[in-house]
Design a protein around this motif. Structure first.
Motif, mmCIF file in Angstrom:
data_model
loop_
_atom_site.group_PDB
_atom_site.id
_atom_site.type_symbol
_atom_site.label_atom_id
_atom_site.label_comp_id
_atom_site.label_asym_id
_atom_site.label_seq_id
_atom_site.Cartn_x
_atom_site.Cartn_y
_atom_site.Cartn_z
ATOM 1 N N GLU A 31 41.791 45.327 39.461
ATOM 2 C CA GLU A 31 41.278 44.275 40.299
ATOM 3 C C GLU A 31 40.486 43.243 39.862
ATOM 4 O OE1 GLU A 31 39.783 45.647 44.111
ATOM 5 O OE2 GLU A 31 40.583 47.582 43.796
ATOM 6 N N GLU A 32 39.324 43.728 39.150
ATOM 7 C CA GLU A 32 38.346 42.823 38.607
ATOM 8 C C GLU A 32 39.028 41.875 37.582
ATOM 9 O OE1 GLU A 32 35.227 42.032 39.458
ATOM 10 O OE2 GLU A 32 35.542 43.595 40.977
ATOM 11 N N LEU A 33 40.122 42.222 36.811
ATOM 12 C CA LEU A 33 40.767 41.235 35.845
ATOM 13 C C LEU A 33 41.489 40.406 36.512
ATOM 14 C CD1 LEU A 33 41.816 41.323 32.688
ATOM 15 C CD2 LEU A 33 43.928 42.470 33.530
ATOM 16 N N LYS A 35 40.998 39.036 39.685
ATOM 17 C CA LYS A 35 40.089 38.217 40.282
ATOM 18 C C LYS A 35 39.612 37.150 39.243
ATOM 19 C CE LYS A 35 39.086 41.341 44.180
ATOM 20 N NZ LYS A 35 37.840 41.973 44.771
ATOM 21 N N LYS A 36 39.443 37.644 38.139
ATOM 22 C CA LYS A 36 38.800 36.510 37.167
ATOM 23 C C LYS A 36 39.875 35.669 36.514
ATOM 24 C CE LYS A 36 36.505 37.054 32.409
ATOM 25 N NZ LYS A 36 36.037 37.624 31.547
ATOM 26 N N GLU A 37 40.913 36.403 36.433
ATOM 27 C CA GLU A 37 42.074 35.411 35.634
ATOM 28 C C GLU A 37 42.813 34.694 36.703
ATOM 29 O OE1 GLU A 37 43.348 35.434 32.481
ATOM 30 O OE2 GLU A 37 41.898 36.849 31.725
ATOM 31 N N PRO A 39 41.917 32.891 40.001
ATOM 32 C CA PRO A 39 40.871 32.614 41.218
ATOM 33 C C PRO A 39 41.568 32.188 42.500
ATOM 34 C CG PRO A 39 40.433 30.973 39.422
ATOM 35 C CD PRO A 39 41.668 32.102 38.685
ATOM 36 N N SER A 129 47.612 41.294 31.879
ATOM 37 C CA SER A 129 47.133 39.830 31.949
ATOM 38 C C SER A 129 48.187 38.805 31.387
ATOM 39 C CB SER A 129 45.767 39.807 31.153
ATOM 40 O OG SER A 129 45.211 38.181 31.374
#
Length: 206
Positions: A31-33, A35-37, A39, A129
């Motif tokens: 999830e964090e990956l 959201k960061k990649e 936006p 990613s």
């Protein structure tokens, strides 16, 4: 004997709880990956106990228009199960997802790196990613193509009617007339400047 059974049962529950916790950690990391990649996209977690995959990525373009849905299933186990694929495909139907991805710690024995397997993508966390970037771009471009094709017949008719109509004819005539007048003015200015230059040359020679 009863004590040994109890110990075995407690060990099994502890291992099961440990694997579940590790799975949740992998899910959070994914999830964090995402959201960061990405936006622009909407990344949402599927609540525990609710049927479906673990993470839903709703792909949005730069105009904030939805282009598609990618569904993720995270797995942190000691061996790969083919049953995961069928389950994810069912979840994709329920969610109306375009693409399904299984993010796993252990790849199938015959797969050395990420790839497609029976209609579902399989990869490890370190590969997700790059894989998602390509698949997401495909969804965005496909959406753009579909939008461009909408009402294409109507647009062609409108264009044809405009091209054979008086408005287009008048526009072209005005452009040609303006071009012709400008060209004539330039030629007139050239001739006038030519006369002035000749007059100056005569004065210099004198």
């Amino acid at each position: 004997e009863d004590s040994n059974k109890l110990v075995d049962e407690l060990k099994r529950k502890a291992e099961q709880g440990s694997m579940q916790m590790q799975g949740e950690v992998l899910e959070l990391a994914l999830e964090e990956l995402l959201k960061k990649e990405f936006p622009y996209d909407v990344i949402s977690e599927v609540a525990k106990g609710v049927k479906g995959a673990d993470v839903v990525q709703t792909v949005m373009n730069e105009f904030n228009k939805q282009c598609g849905v990618i569904l993720y299933e995270t797995k942190r186990t000691k061996s790969f199960s083919e049953g995961w694929i069928d389950k994810l495909k069912d979840d994709m139907k329920d969610k109306g997802a375009n693409i399904g991805i299984i993010v796993t710690d252990v790849m199938p024995p015959d797969m050395k790196k990420f790839g497609k397997r029976n209609g579902v993508w399989v990869c490890m966390l370190k590969e997700v990613s790059s894989l998602c970037f390509v698949l997401r771009e495909m969804l965005v471009r496909e959406h753009s193509s579909l939008v461009a094709q909408e009402n294409k017949g109507d647009k062609m008719n409108l264009l044809y009617n405009y091209l054979i109509g008086e408005e287009f004819k008048n526009s072209v005539e005005n452009i040609v007339e303006g071009f012709k007048n400008m060209k004539e003015e330039i030629e007139t200015e050239k001739r006038a400047m030519g006369r002035i230059w000749k007059e100056r040359e005569k004065q210099l020679e004198k």
